[in-house]
Design a protein around this motif. Structure first.
Motif, PDB file in Angstrom:
ATOM      1  N   LYS A   1       0.858   8.001 -10.874  1.00  0.00           N
ATOM      2  CA  LYS A   1       0.570   6.572 -11.016  1.00  0.00           C
ATOM      3  C   LYS A   1       1.755   5.764 -10.503  1.00  0.00           C
ATOM      4  CE  LYS A   1      -2.076   7.867 -15.083  1.00  0.00           C
ATOM      5  NZ  LYS A   1      -1.840   9.308 -14.877  1.00  0.00           N
ATOM      6  N   HIS A   2       1.518   4.982  -9.474  1.00  0.00           N
ATOM      7  CA  HIS A   2       2.600   4.188  -8.889  1.00  0.00           C
ATOM      8  C   HIS A   2       2.031   2.936  -8.251  1.00  0.00           C
ATOM      9  CE1 HIS A   2       1.318   5.641  -4.900  1.00  0.00           C
ATOM     10  NE2 HIS A   2       1.175   6.809  -5.494  1.00  0.00           N
ATOM     11  N   CYS A   3       2.878   1.950  -8.021  1.00  0.00           N
ATOM     12  CA  CYS A   3       2.453   0.709  -7.374  1.00  0.00           C
ATOM     13  C   CYS A   3       3.683  -0.094  -6.979  1.00  0.00           C
ATOM     14  CB  CYS A   3       1.570  -0.126  -8.309  1.00  0.00           C
ATOM     15  SG  CYS A   3       2.453  -0.806  -9.734  1.00  0.00           S
ATOM     16  N   ALA A   4       3.465  -1.131  -6.184  1.00  0.00           N
ATOM     17  CA  ALA A   4       4.546  -2.070  -5.851  1.00  0.00           C
ATOM     18  C   ALA A   4       3.928  -3.363  -5.340  1.00  0.00           C
ATOM     19  CB  ALA A   4       5.487  -1.488  -4.810  1.00  0.00           C
ATOM     20  N   PHE A   5       4.534  -4.477  -5.704  1.00  0.00           N
ATOM     21  CA  PHE A   5       4.103  -5.798  -5.272  1.00  0.00           C
ATOM     22  C   PHE A   5       5.331  -6.592  -4.848  1.00  0.00           C
ATOM     23  CE2 PHE A   5       0.954  -4.212  -8.185  1.00  0.00           C
ATOM     24  CZ  PHE A   5      -0.258  -4.621  -7.647  1.00  0.00           C
ATOM     25  N   GLN A   6       5.139  -7.485  -3.876  1.00  0.00           N
ATOM     26  CA  GLN A   6       6.269  -8.290  -3.427  1.00  0.00           C
ATOM     27  C   GLN A   6       5.826  -9.696  -3.066  1.00  0.00           C
ATOM     28  OE1 GLN A   6       6.487  -6.861   1.282  1.00  0.00           O
ATOM     29  NE2 GLN A   6       8.022  -6.154  -0.166  1.00  0.00           N
ATOM     30  N   ALA A   7       6.786 -10.606  -3.084  1.00  0.00           N
ATOM     31  CA  ALA A   7       6.510 -12.004  -2.751  1.00  0.00           C
ATOM     32  C   ALA A   7       7.784 -12.644  -2.224  1.00  0.00           C
ATOM     33  CB  ALA A   7       6.016 -12.761  -3.978  1.00  0.00           C
ATOM     34  N   GLU A   8       7.613 -13.702  -1.472  1.00  0.00           N
ATOM     35  CA  GLU A   8       8.772 -14.475  -1.026  1.00  0.00           C
ATOM     36  C   GLU A   8       9.048 -15.541  -2.074  1.00  0.00           C
ATOM     37  OE1 GLU A   8       9.606 -17.491   2.552  1.00  0.00           O
ATOM     38  OE2 GLU A   8       9.367 -15.405   3.211  1.00  0.00           O
TER      39      GLU A   8
ATOM     40  N   GLU B   1      18.691  16.236  -8.027  1.00  0.00           N
ATOM     41  CA  GLU B   1      19.149  15.410  -6.918  1.00  0.00           C
ATOM     42  C   GLU B   1      18.262  14.181  -6.814  1.00  0.00           C
ATOM     43  OE1 GLU B   1      19.164  17.805  -3.419  1.00  0.00           O
ATOM     44  OE2 GLU B   1      20.760  19.139  -4.138  1.00  0.00           O
ATOM     45  N   PHE B   2      18.794  13.117  -6.242  1.00  0.00           N
ATOM     46  CA  PHE B   2      18.041  11.873  -6.148  1.00  0.00           C
ATOM     47  C   PHE B   2      18.414  11.147  -4.859  1.00  0.00           C
ATOM     48  CE2 PHE B   2      21.673  11.677  -8.973  1.00  0.00           C
ATOM     49  CZ  PHE B   2      22.454  10.654  -8.454  1.00  0.00           C
ATOM     50  N   GLN B   3      17.392  10.624  -4.193  1.00  0.00           N
ATOM     51  CA  GLN B   3      17.586   9.892  -2.946  1.00  0.00           C
ATOM     52  C   GLN B   3      16.572   8.755  -2.858  1.00  0.00           C
ATOM     53  OE1 GLN B   3      18.356  12.382   0.681  1.00  0.00           O
ATOM     54  NE2 GLN B   3      17.732  14.076  -0.660  1.00  0.00           N
ATOM     55  N   ASN B   4      16.733   7.914  -1.863  1.00  0.00           N
ATOM     56  CA  ASN B   4      15.788   6.831  -1.615  1.00  0.00           C
ATOM     57  C   ASN B   4      14.782   7.288  -0.567  1.00  0.00           C
ATOM     58  OD1 ASN B   4      15.074   4.068   0.032  1.00  0.00           O
ATOM     59  ND2 ASN B   4      15.356   3.717  -2.150  1.00  0.00           N
ATOM     60  N   LEU B   5      13.948   8.249  -0.956  1.00  0.00           N
ATOM     61  CA  LEU B   5      12.953   8.812  -0.064  1.00  0.00           C
ATOM     62  C   LEU B   5      11.604   8.866  -0.769  1.00  0.00           C
ATOM     63  CD1 LEU B   5      15.008  11.856   1.294  1.00  0.00           C
ATOM     64  CD2 LEU B   5      14.542   9.707   2.512  1.00  0.00           C
ATOM     65  N   ALA B   6      10.529   8.726  -0.004  1.00  0.00           N
ATOM     66  CA  ALA B   6       9.191   8.734  -0.584  1.00  0.00           C
ATOM     67  C   ALA B   6       8.925  10.019  -1.345  1.00  0.00           C
ATOM     68  CB  ALA B   6       8.141   8.542   0.517  1.00  0.00           C
ATOM     69  N   GLU B   7       9.385  11.153  -0.815  1.00  0.00           N
ATOM     70  CA  GLU B   7       9.136  12.417  -1.502  1.00  0.00           C
ATOM     71  C   GLU B   7       9.893  12.501  -2.825  1.00  0.00           C
ATOM     72  OE1 GLU B   7      11.710  13.550   2.195  1.00  0.00           O
ATOM     73  OE2 GLU B   7      10.199  12.049   1.666  1.00  0.00           O
TER      74      GLU B   7
ATOM     75  N   GLN C   1       0.841  -1.195   0.000  1.00  0.00           N
ATOM     76  CA  GLN C   1       0.000   0.000   0.000  1.00  0.00           C
ATOM     77  C   GLN C   1       0.878   1.248   0.000  1.00  0.00           C
ATOM     78  OE1 GLN C   1      -3.397  -0.214  -0.343  1.00  0.00           O
ATOM     79  NE2 GLN C   1      -2.831  -2.361  -0.654  1.00  0.00           N
ATOM     80  N   GLY C   2       0.673   2.112  -0.981  1.00  0.00           N
ATOM     81  CA  GLY C   2       1.514   3.289  -1.099  1.00  0.00           C
ATOM     82  C   GLY C   2       2.868   3.003  -1.713  1.00  0.00           C
ATOM     83  N   GLY C   3       3.048   1.775  -2.212  1.00  0.00           N
ATOM     84  CA  GLY C   3       4.327   1.398  -2.800  1.00  0.00           C
ATOM     85  C   GLY C   3       4.627   2.172  -4.066  1.00  0.00           C
ATOM     86  N   ASN C   4       5.907   2.227  -4.415  1.00  0.00           N
ATOM     87  CA  ASN C   4       6.320   3.019  -5.564  1.00  0.00           C
ATOM     88  C   ASN C   4       7.590   2.453  -6.170  1.00  0.00           C
ATOM     89  OD1 ASN C   4       8.570   4.099  -4.014  1.00  0.00           O
ATOM     90  ND2 ASN C   4       7.063   5.407  -2.976  1.00  0.00           N
TER      91      ASN C   4
END
Length: 410
Positions: free
Chosen positions: A166-173, A143-149, A14-17
């Motif tokens: 438009k953004h999304c993210a999914f993950q699995a083991e 500039e670029f960073q690993n931040l939500a903003e 949820q809220g992934g990007n």
């Protein structure tokens, strides 16, 4: 991060990007191609990533498409993507090619990497040369960073007439290791894709070779990005690119392994999510239309029928006007170039049967109108030709579409 169970093996973040996958940074910057809006974006992997891409099939391909295709042909390993909005750098001749190369070179110099490790993308007005002084300054200052903003800045920087990010993210083991696929996209008009649509950027921390990554992306494209249409026009700049940097530390995934199917599903879910958001954000749109065709002879037949229906201007305007005019649906099916028995078709608007075995039925116009007033409208056509199914997504056609495109350059 909050997660919601998507199915037994995969979760939607949820809220992934685009930064949900490990080992990526991004950013957005206002360099002045557009007024009061960020118009330059960058994605950077912490290490050289394997890459796959699909591109527009339009003959009039923009300069950045040609340059990135050339880059991909030189090894399919990418560490950065540089993208601008406000100017498509399309139909710009030899100077446009030089400018696309210069964008690639400037990004490579900033990052201290080879220029063949940078992909270039552009979107915006066709037929105008880039202001390279602004581009040069922008690339030097972004500039670029690993931040939500920073992810949000990138999502904003790639938009044109879009009304939302438009953004999304999914993950699995997979084999005991968490693997993630994240994404961002832009698209609102000139959307009728063929092997790519608008601009889509996917990141993954999986360990997958470029060859197998291309296999996975190509497998997912036909049922997702290639099944959306807004206005029947294919862009000069359509591109979808997928990076995999191996930062999850999972073992290499190949088609012969058990975890491969899960990885492909992760990619497919990200593509589907972004595709539906693009369709919903069609210029001036008020509704997302989903068309499902069942009982076709083949998947390709079902997809062709669904896409023809959802792309019909008459169907789209009927949905906008909340008119349950099923005649427009079966008429569109008839020109899809797919053989089927027109005397045995059942059509639904939501759960409401409007045509039963090609025989008109009495249905409540009031109930149908109420259904069509919803934000998501599902049309289903059932044939009696086979077992194959297909789905396509689009949007209604409104007065605002004409207003937006009648003054696009201003």
């Amino acid at each position: 991060m909050n997660t919601t169970t998507f199915n037994s093996s995969i979760k939607e973040i949820q809220g992934g990007n685009i930064l949900s996958a490990k080992g990526y940074k991004t950013g957005g910057y206002h360099m002045g191609l557009r007024n009061n809006k960020k118009d330059l974006g960058i994605i950077v992997s912490d290490n050289l990533a394997n890459a796959a891409a699909v591109f527009t099939k339009s003959i009039t391909q923009a300069a950045p498409i040609k340059v990135t295709k050339e880059t991909m042909a030189q090894g399919a390993k990418i560490q950065a993507v540089i993208v601008n909005s406000g100017n498509a750098n399309a139909a710009t001749g030899e100077q446009g090619m030089l400018d696309a190369y210069e964008m690639r070179n400037l990004a490579a110099k900033k990052l201290g990497i080879e220029n063949t490790q940078v992909a270039v993308a552009s979107t915006g007005v066709i037929g105008q040369l880039l202001d390279m002084d602004k581009v040069k300054s922008g690339i030097e200052q972004i500039e670029f960073q690993n931040l939500a903003e920073c992810a949000a800045d990138f999502e904003t920087a790639i938009l044109t007439t879009d009304t939302f990010q438009k953004h999304c993210a999914f993950q699995a083991e997979i084999n005991g290791v968490t693997v993630t696929v994240g994404g961002a996209a832009k698209g609102s008009g000139m959307i009728h894709p063929n092997m790519g649509t608008m601009l889509g950027f996917l990141t993954s921390d999986a360990n997958v070779s470029s060859e197998n990554l291309q296999l996975a992306l190509s497998q997912c494209i036909d049922s997702t990005f290639n099944q959306i249409t807004v206005d029947g026009d294919t862009s000069t700049n359509d591109m979808v690119i997928l990076l995999a940097n191996g930062q999850s530390n999972c073992a290499e995934l190949t088609p012969s392994q058990e975890g491969w199917a899960t990885f492909v599903e992760l990619v497919a879910l990200a593509c589907k999510d972004l595709s539906k958001k693009i369709a919903r954000d069609g210029e001036g749109a008020t509704k997302l239309i989903e068309v499902n065709v069942e009982g076709a002879q083949s998947v390709s037949d079902a997809r062709a029928l669904a896409k023809t229906v959802v792309g019909s201007s008459l169907v789209k305007t009927a949905i906008f006007g909340t008119d349950a005019n099923w005649g427009r649906v079966i008429a569109a099916m008839g020109r899809a170039g797919v053989p089927f028995n027109p005397e045995d078709v059942t059509i639904y608007f939501g759960d409401i049967v409007v045509l039963q075995n090609s025989t008109p039925v009495n249905f409540s116009e009031e109930d149908a109108k109420a259904y069509l007033e919803q934000e998501v409208v599902v049309i289903k056509a059932v044939l009696n030709e086979g077992e194959a199914k297909g789905t396509a997504w689009g949007c209604d056609l409104t007065y605002d579409y004409v207003k937006i495109n009648g003054s696009y350059r201003s």
